[in-house]
Design a protein around this motif. Structure first.
Motif, mmCIF file in Angstrom:
data_model
loop_
_atom_site.group_PDB
_atom_site.id
_atom_site.type_symbol
_atom_site.label_atom_id
_atom_site.label_comp_id
_atom_site.label_asym_id
_atom_site.label_seq_id
_atom_site.Cartn_x
_atom_site.Cartn_y
_atom_site.Cartn_z
ATOM 1 N N SER A 24 18.062 6.125 0.843
ATOM 2 C CA SER A 24 17.452 6.652 2.078
ATOM 3 C C SER A 24 18.187 6.120 3.304
ATOM 4 N N HIS A 25 18.500 7.020 4.238
ATOM 5 C CA HIS A 25 19.064 6.618 5.529
ATOM 6 C C HIS A 25 17.910 6.325 6.486
ATOM 7 N N VAL A 26 17.948 5.181 7.120
ATOM 8 C CA VAL A 26 16.851 4.781 8.006
ATOM 9 C C VAL A 26 17.420 4.413 9.368
ATOM 10 N N ARG A 27 16.585 4.518 10.379
ATOM 11 C CA ARG A 27 16.963 4.143 11.733
ATOM 12 C C ARG A 27 16.348 2.789 12.074
ATOM 13 N N ALA A 28 16.889 2.151 13.082
ATOM 14 C CA ALA A 28 16.370 0.848 13.498
ATOM 15 C C ALA A 28 14.923 0.994 13.955
ATOM 16 N N GLY A 29 14.047 0.118 13.480
ATOM 17 C CA GLY A 29 12.633 0.136 13.871
ATOM 18 C C GLY A 29 11.764 1.023 13.007
ATOM 19 N N GLN A 30 12.336 1.768 12.091
ATOM 20 C CA GLN A 30 11.548 2.658 11.225
ATOM 21 C C GLN A 30 10.711 1.830 10.258
ATOM 22 N N VAL A 31 9.437 2.273 10.047
ATOM 23 C CA VAL A 31 8.548 1.593 9.108
ATOM 24 C C VAL A 31 8.978 1.934 7.681
ATOM 25 N N ILE A 90 21.391 2.129 5.198
ATOM 26 C CA ILE A 90 21.025 2.818 3.963
ATOM 27 C C ILE A 90 20.315 1.835 3.043
ATOM 28 N N ILE A 91 19.241 2.289 2.406
ATOM 29 C CA ILE A 91 18.556 1.457 1.420
ATOM 30 C C ILE A 91 19.411 1.436 0.150
ATOM 31 N N THR A 92 19.947 0.272 -0.183
ATOM 32 C CA THR A 92 20.829 0.157 -1.348
ATOM 33 C C THR A 92 20.157 -0.541 -2.529
ATOM 34 N N ALA A 93 18.935 -1.007 -2.345
ATOM 35 C CA ALA A 93 18.191 -1.601 -3.471
ATOM 36 C C ALA A 93 16.708 -1.572 -3.135
ATOM 37 N N LYS A 94 15.913 -0.961 -4.025
ATOM 38 C CA LYS A 94 14.458 -0.983 -3.889
ATOM 39 C C LYS A 94 13.925 -1.945 -4.936
ATOM 40 N N LEU A 95 13.355 -3.054 -4.478
ATOM 41 C CA LEU A 95 12.984 -4.153 -5.358
ATOM 42 C C LEU A 95 11.480 -4.284 -5.521
ATOM 43 N N THR A 96 10.716 -3.288 -5.097
ATOM 44 C CA THR A 96 9.264 -3.332 -5.216
ATOM 45 C C THR A 96 8.727 -1.930 -5.434
ATOM 46 N N GLU A 97 7.482 -1.841 -5.796
ATOM 47 C CA GLU A 97 6.793 -0.561 -5.965
ATOM 48 C C GLU A 97 5.405 -0.663 -5.356
ATOM 49 N N LYS A 123 9.767 -13.217 -1.356
ATOM 50 C CA LYS A 123 10.129 -12.199 -2.337
ATOM 51 C C LYS A 123 10.840 -11.024 -1.653
ATOM 52 N N PRO A 124 12.129 -10.773 -1.959
ATOM 53 C CA PRO A 124 12.828 -9.610 -1.373
ATOM 54 C C PRO A 124 12.202 -8.299 -1.866
ATOM 55 N N LEU A 125 12.052 -7.363 -0.951
ATOM 56 C CA LEU A 125 11.440 -6.077 -1.279
ATOM 57 C C LEU A 125 12.446 -4.922 -1.205
ATOM 58 N N LEU A 126 13.345 -4.984 -0.235
ATOM 59 C CA LEU A 126 14.345 -3.932 -0.052
ATOM 60 C C LEU A 126 15.660 -4.569 0.367
ATOM 61 N N GLN A 127 16.745 -3.868 0.071
ATOM 62 C CA GLN A 127 18.054 -4.264 0.601
ATOM 63 C C GLN A 127 18.565 -3.159 1.505
ATOM 64 N N ASN A 183 0.820 -1.217 0.000
ATOM 65 C CA ASN A 183 0.000 0.000 0.000
ATOM 66 C C ASN A 183 0.851 1.263 0.000
ATOM 67 N N GLN A 184 1.931 1.251 0.793
ATOM 68 C CA GLN A 184 2.775 2.436 0.899
ATOM 69 C C GLN A 184 4.237 2.033 0.979
ATOM 70 N N LEU A 185 5.065 2.835 0.349
ATOM 71 C CA LEU A 185 6.513 2.633 0.357
ATOM 72 C C LEU A 185 7.133 3.951 0.828
ATOM 73 N N PHE A 186 7.784 3.921 1.996
ATOM 74 C CA PHE A 186 8.219 5.157 2.645
ATOM 75 C C PHE A 186 9.679 5.524 2.353
ATOM 76 N N VAL A 187 10.398 4.714 1.583
ATOM 77 C CA VAL A 187 11.823 4.962 1.345
ATOM 78 C C VAL A 187 12.133 4.837 -0.136
ATOM 79 N N GLU A 188 13.299 5.373 -0.515
ATOM 80 C CA GLU A 188 13.822 5.259 -1.872
ATOM 81 C C GLU A 188 15.264 4.767 -1.785
#
Length: 349
Positions: A88-95, A172-179, A188-192, A80-85
């Motif tokens: 993107s730098h993310v913190r532990a526990g971030q949706v 850091i998100i190094t691969a976005k494998l879904t939309e 199915k992997p969605l993010l790396q 439904n929603q994808l919050f990163v690209e």
């Protein structure tokens, strides 16, 4: 007269053919090289002598992330929603991703209604049992049903929680494998997600140099692309080597605050003072065969003698020999192409 000519002409032709064949044979023999085994082969020799070796050796490896993970959904559902690209730098526990949980929320509400109804029934049955209006078995069945309904509420709530894919660690998100709109499956992997606040430098070290890489020992690592030198520590020394007698060694270092070192970059470790040694040093061109069974040709009494040696270390265009040679030995360093065991040798001055 005709009879004489008939005899003489074929004889003349035959004589010419024989003369031509003899001439051709002589030309061919003149072109054939006849090797003279007694002829001396000219070579250049190097005199073996002990030397002090102060060498700087560089080992090059590749930086690997401290940790990296491909994130998948634990439950299936539409994205439904994808919050990163990417990046993107993310913190532990971030949706990071929200899956469709509308149906699950409806199931949760239904389960809560069931729990409320059973709780009300339980209160009524308790009063009735106390007044001997009904048998206790009815109360027991209601208690079991209420416990089951509460478990159902927890189960659905857990599925709703898992419909949110969260970062297991900062990175850091190094691969976005879904939309958005894709259908997520547990396989199915969605993010790396990649963590490079620390980095691992992977090296392959010859067995002779493992003594310089004790686990936990400090060292300096250079990043040529960034002209940086950072402190590192040996975190792993492999227990199994390759066929070439090299062993995996892993160094751990902290990245800088802005994380300029990226996974996949080259890193170098230099050893200078640790590699001081003494021994017989000869040109690499004198070595025959592989490092597993190296040999050299010595000149003794004007003849070539094949000698087994043991290599301690290679240093650019030179080799440090640990066994097989004595100071004063004459080693053939060039002109080896025609040399064989027992060949007569002449030394170029």
């Amino acid at each position: 007269m005709k009879k004489i000519l008939i005899i003489l002409i074929p004889l003349a032709i035959l004589a010419l053919i024989v003369i031509k064949l003899v001439a051709n044979k002589q030309v061919a023999e003149d072109k054939v090289y006849i090797y003279n085994a007694d002829q001396a082969i000219p070579v250049t020799v190097t005199l073996a002598k002990n030397q002090e070796v102060n060498q700087s050796i560089q080992y090059t490896g590749t930086f690997e992330p401290f940790r990296e993970s491909k994130l998948s959904a634990e439950v299936q559902g539409k994205v439904n929603q994808l919050f990163v690209e990417n990046g993107s730098h993310v913190r532990a526990g971030q949706v990071l991703i929200q899956l469709d949980d509308a149906l699950l929320k409806l199931q949760l509400e239904a389960a809560k209604v069931q729990v409320a109804s059973l709780e009300a029934d339980l209160k009524r049955y308790q009063v009735l049992v106390e007044n001997d209006a009904i048998q206790g078995v009815q109360l027991e069945k209601t208690e079991v049903a209420l416990a089951s309904a509460r478990i159902q509420v927890q189960t659905v709530q857990e599925q709703i929680n898992k419909s949110q894919i969260k970062a297991p660690f900062a990175g850091i998100i190094t691969a976005k494998l879904t939309e958005r709109g894709d259908f997520a499956l547990p396989s199915k992997p969605l993010l790396q997600l990649t963590d490079i606040h620390q980095l691992k430098l992977q090296l392959q070290i010859p067995e002779s140099d493992l003594k310089f890489f004790a686990e936990g020992s400090p060292t300096q690592v250079t990043v040529p692309a960034l002209d940086l030198t950072l402190s590192a520590k040996v975190s792993l020394v492999g227990s199994r080597g390759s066929l070439s007698k090299s062993f995996p060694v892993e160094l751990m270092l902290n990245n800088l605050e802005n994380q300029p070192i990226k996974a996949g970059m080259f890193g170098e470790v230099s050893l200078v003072n640790s590699l001081s040694a003494s021994g017989i040093v000869i040109p690499s061109s004198a070595i025959l065969g592989s490092d597993l069974q190296p040999q050299v040709y010595l000149v003794k009494n004007g003849k070539a003698i094949l000698q087994d040696v043991k290599i301690a270390r290679r240093m650019e265009n030179q080799v440090l020999i640990s066994a097989g040679l004595q100071p004063g030995d004459q080693i053939i360093s060039s002109g080896l192409i025609n040399v064989y065991e027992g060949a007569n040798i002449s030394i170029n001055q």
